[in-house]
Design a protein around this motif. Structure first.
Motif, short mmCIF file in Angstrom:
data_model
loop_
_atom_site.label_atom_id
_atom_site.label_comp_id
_atom_site.label_asym_id
_atom_site.label_seq_id
_atom_site.Cartn_x
_atom_site.Cartn_y
_atom_site.Cartn_z
N VAL A 1 0.86 -1.18 0.00
CA VAL A 1 0.00 0.00 0.00
C VAL A 1 0.90 1.23 0.00
O VAL A 1 2.01 1.20 0.52
CB VAL A 1 -0.94 0.02 1.23
N THR A 2 0.43 2.30 -0.62
CA THR A 2 1.22 3.52 -0.72
C THR A 2 0.70 4.63 0.18
O THR A 2 1.32 5.69 0.28
CB THR A 2 1.25 4.03 -2.17
N SER A 3 -0.42 4.41 0.82
CA SER A 3 -0.93 5.32 1.85
C SER A 3 -1.84 4.50 2.76
O SER A 3 -2.39 3.48 2.35
CB SER A 3 -1.69 6.50 1.24
N TRP A 4 -2.00 4.96 3.98
CA TRP A 4 -2.81 4.19 4.91
C TRP A 4 -3.50 5.10 5.92
O TRP A 4 -3.07 6.21 6.19
CB TRP A 4 -1.96 3.14 5.65
N ARG A 5 -4.60 4.58 6.42
CA ARG A 5 -5.34 5.23 7.50
C ARG A 5 -5.86 4.13 8.42
O ARG A 5 -6.57 3.23 7.99
CB ARG A 5 -6.50 6.06 6.97
N ASN B 1 -1.02 8.18 7.59
CA ASN B 1 0.42 8.27 7.41
C ASN B 1 0.86 9.71 7.23
O ASN B 1 0.07 10.60 6.90
CB ASN B 1 0.86 7.45 6.20
N VAL B 2 2.15 9.95 7.44
CA VAL B 2 2.78 11.22 7.10
C VAL B 2 3.64 10.99 5.87
O VAL B 2 3.67 9.89 5.30
CB VAL B 2 3.59 11.78 8.28
N SER B 3 4.37 12.00 5.44
CA SER B 3 5.01 11.96 4.12
C SER B 3 6.02 10.82 3.98
O SER B 3 6.20 10.27 2.90
CB SER B 3 5.72 13.29 3.85
N TYR B 4 6.69 10.44 5.08
CA TYR B 4 7.79 9.50 4.94
C TYR B 4 7.43 8.05 5.25
O TYR B 4 8.28 7.18 5.16
CB TYR B 4 8.95 9.93 5.85
N ASN B 5 6.19 7.76 5.65
CA ASN B 5 5.87 6.38 6.01
C ASN B 5 4.57 5.87 5.41
O ASN B 5 3.92 4.99 5.95
CB ASN B 5 5.84 6.21 7.54
N GLY B 6 4.19 6.43 4.26
CA GLY B 6 2.94 6.01 3.63
C GLY B 6 2.99 4.65 2.97
O GLY B 6 1.99 3.95 2.90
N GLU C 1 6.34 -3.13 7.68
CA GLU C 1 5.53 -2.57 8.75
C GLU C 1 5.84 -1.10 8.94
O GLU C 1 6.84 -0.58 8.44
CB GLU C 1 5.77 -3.32 10.07
N THR C 2 4.94 -0.42 9.64
CA THR C 2 5.16 0.95 10.06
C THR C 2 4.66 1.07 11.48
O THR C 2 3.88 0.25 11.95
CB THR C 2 4.45 1.95 9.12
N GLN C 3 5.15 2.11 12.15
CA GLN C 3 4.84 2.24 13.57
C GLN C 3 4.59 3.69 13.92
O GLN C 3 5.20 4.60 13.36
CB GLN C 3 6.01 1.69 14.39
N PHE C 4 3.64 3.93 14.83
CA PHE C 4 3.46 5.26 15.39
C PHE C 4 3.20 5.11 16.88
O PHE C 4 2.92 4.01 17.39
CB PHE C 4 2.32 6.02 14.70
#
Length: 441
Positions: free
Chosen positions: A65-69, A99-104, A111-114
């Motif tokens: 995916v290139t963007s996420w919510r 997501n923000v600009s660098y982790n979309g 994986e991504t993390q916040f």
């Protein structure tokens, strides 16, 4: 006690303990861009009266995916007060993090993390209705038209103390969790030994007859990947190798070998030479046939670090050619005559300080202003005072950030590095007060 320039070397005596709450939700969902699945780990990393901190990791099990919510609803009136590595909106119980600009982009298996700080009153249950890009979490790869009434939620009990301090492997805390950044890695299936920490390699500690006066933290079952090395000196230059047990075990659980000055529950004081002994031992064991660590350590990646008085010992050995980075926790040189230790620094350095109420704050900031021109350096201040968060569950916020820093500097994890680099870094604009010098990915 007074912590000022030209004062004798100090002895630190401090203790901090918080009653913590934690839970983890492991879920699967689909993304609107494609029929995908994901896993979400929601872990409360720290808690205090009226507030809490949480880390959320999304692992993509399907197409890129290139963007996420990510959306969910709180069940007990919790509110988010501050969030990093994402953009948040909340209406009542409904929460949406984009997501923000660098982790979309999240690749297949990536994986991504916040993380965020929140407010709560009474109870703090784990959310169960996560959805990614509008598609409900169903527990399998595929699509679903509506959120289920309850998802497959896994929670873990949280000790109300800082954790056991007796010698030997410990079992407090979850035995596995997604790492804070980078692809998810699993421990070998045959490994059933219990351990602690939130990383993929549950960790404990041991001692070695060939390394007196030290405590060795390691994954209970060594992974196939090589382990970078951290040499650690305790607060008060204490010879108690389990003084920061929760913090050091958390680091080891993410695939590091941590060697702490002092025996488990030891007494007396350490010296800076013990840090050199730690590095010597790791290099020797990695090369010694018959050692459990033979060929299992990455001795080209060594960090030296210390808290308070231990930070002074880290400074003393920071010119060792084997060191990749130095990390100073709530410490600063006590005498301007020792500023030569700053002038000889050639490798990246990071400071994690307890804010203006930290007795080491003036000295740390004085050191910061005297660093060599061009030296890559990070300064993070978290308003927790001199005691830090080492005794909190999995080392609290200092544990979380130290893992990220070591993943970047010792494992080359660029996603972890984004928490420290640039005007839009992951720690920028959060509860951390951030300064940077000469940092690039």
């Amino acid at each position: 006690m007074n912590y000022a320039r030209f004062r004798p070397r100090y002895v630190l005596a401090c203790a901090a303990s918080l009653v913590l709450a934690s839970g983890a939700a492991i879920l699967t969902t689909t993304a609107a861009q494609a029929a995908t699945g994901c896993r979400v780990n929601y872990v409360v990393s720290s808690a205090w009266p009226g507030g809490f901190g949480a880390n959320v990791t999304i692992t993509n099990l399907g197409d890129t995916v290139t963007s996420w919510r990510l959306t969910w609803s709180f069940g007990a009136g919790q509110t988010i007060t501050q969030l990093w590595n994402g953009s948040v909106s909340q209406s009542g119980a409904q929460v949406s993090v984009a997501n923000v600009s660098y982790n979309g982009t999240i690749t297949t298996g990536g994986e991504t993390q916040f993380g965020f700080n929140g407010a709560w009153n009474g109870t703090n249950p784990v959310p169960t209705d996560f959805a990614l890009n509008g598609t409900a979490c169903t527990g399998s790869v595929g699509t679903s038209a509506a959120p289920p009434t309850s998802g497959p939620v896994v929670t873990s009990a949280v000790p109300t103390t800082a954790g056991p301090t007796t010698a030997g492997p410990t079992t407090a805390g979850p035995t596995s969790s997604a790492p804070t950044s980078g692809p998810t890695t699993s421990r070998p299936p045959a490994c059933t030994t219990p351990g602690g920490g939130s990383g993929p390699y549950p960790a404990g500690y041991e001692t070695s007859g060939s390394l007196p006066n030290h405590t060795i933290y390691r994954p209970e079952c060594l992974p196939t990947e090589k382990l970078p090395v951290l040499a650690w000196s305790q607060g008060a230059c204490s010879a108690n190798g389990t003084a920061a047990l929760n913090f050091l075990r958390e680091i080891a659980s993410h695939g590091f070998l941590v060697i702490a000055n002092g025996n488990p529950n030891g007494s007396g004081s350490s010296t800076a030479s013990w840090l050199t002994q730690s590095m010597d031992w790791a290099v020797a064991e990695n090369a010694r046939q018959g050692s459990k660590y033979y060929g299992r350590l990455d001795t080209s990646k060594i960090a030296v670090a210390g808290f308070s008085c231990g930070g002074l010992e880290a400074y003393e050995v920071s010119n060792d050619a084997r060191i990749t980075t130095t990390v100073i926790f709530s410490s600063g040189l006590l005498n301007d005559a020792n500023d030569y230790q700053l002038r000889r620094l050639t490798k990246p350095i990071a400071y994690f300080i307890g804010g203006t109420s930290d007795i080491a704050y003036p000295n740390a900031m004085d050191d910061w202003g005297k660093l060599p021109s061009g030296l890559p350096a990070f300064m993070g201040n978290l308003n927790v005072g001199h005691g830090g968060t080492y005794d909190q569950y999995n080392g609290g916020e200092f544990g979380r950030v130290m893992v990220l820093y070591l993943k970047w500097r010792l494992k080359g994890d660029q996603n972890a590095g984004r928490n420290f680099v640039g005007s839009n870094c992951g720690l920028c604009g959060t509860q951390w007060q951030v300064q940077q010098k000469n940092l690039t990915l």
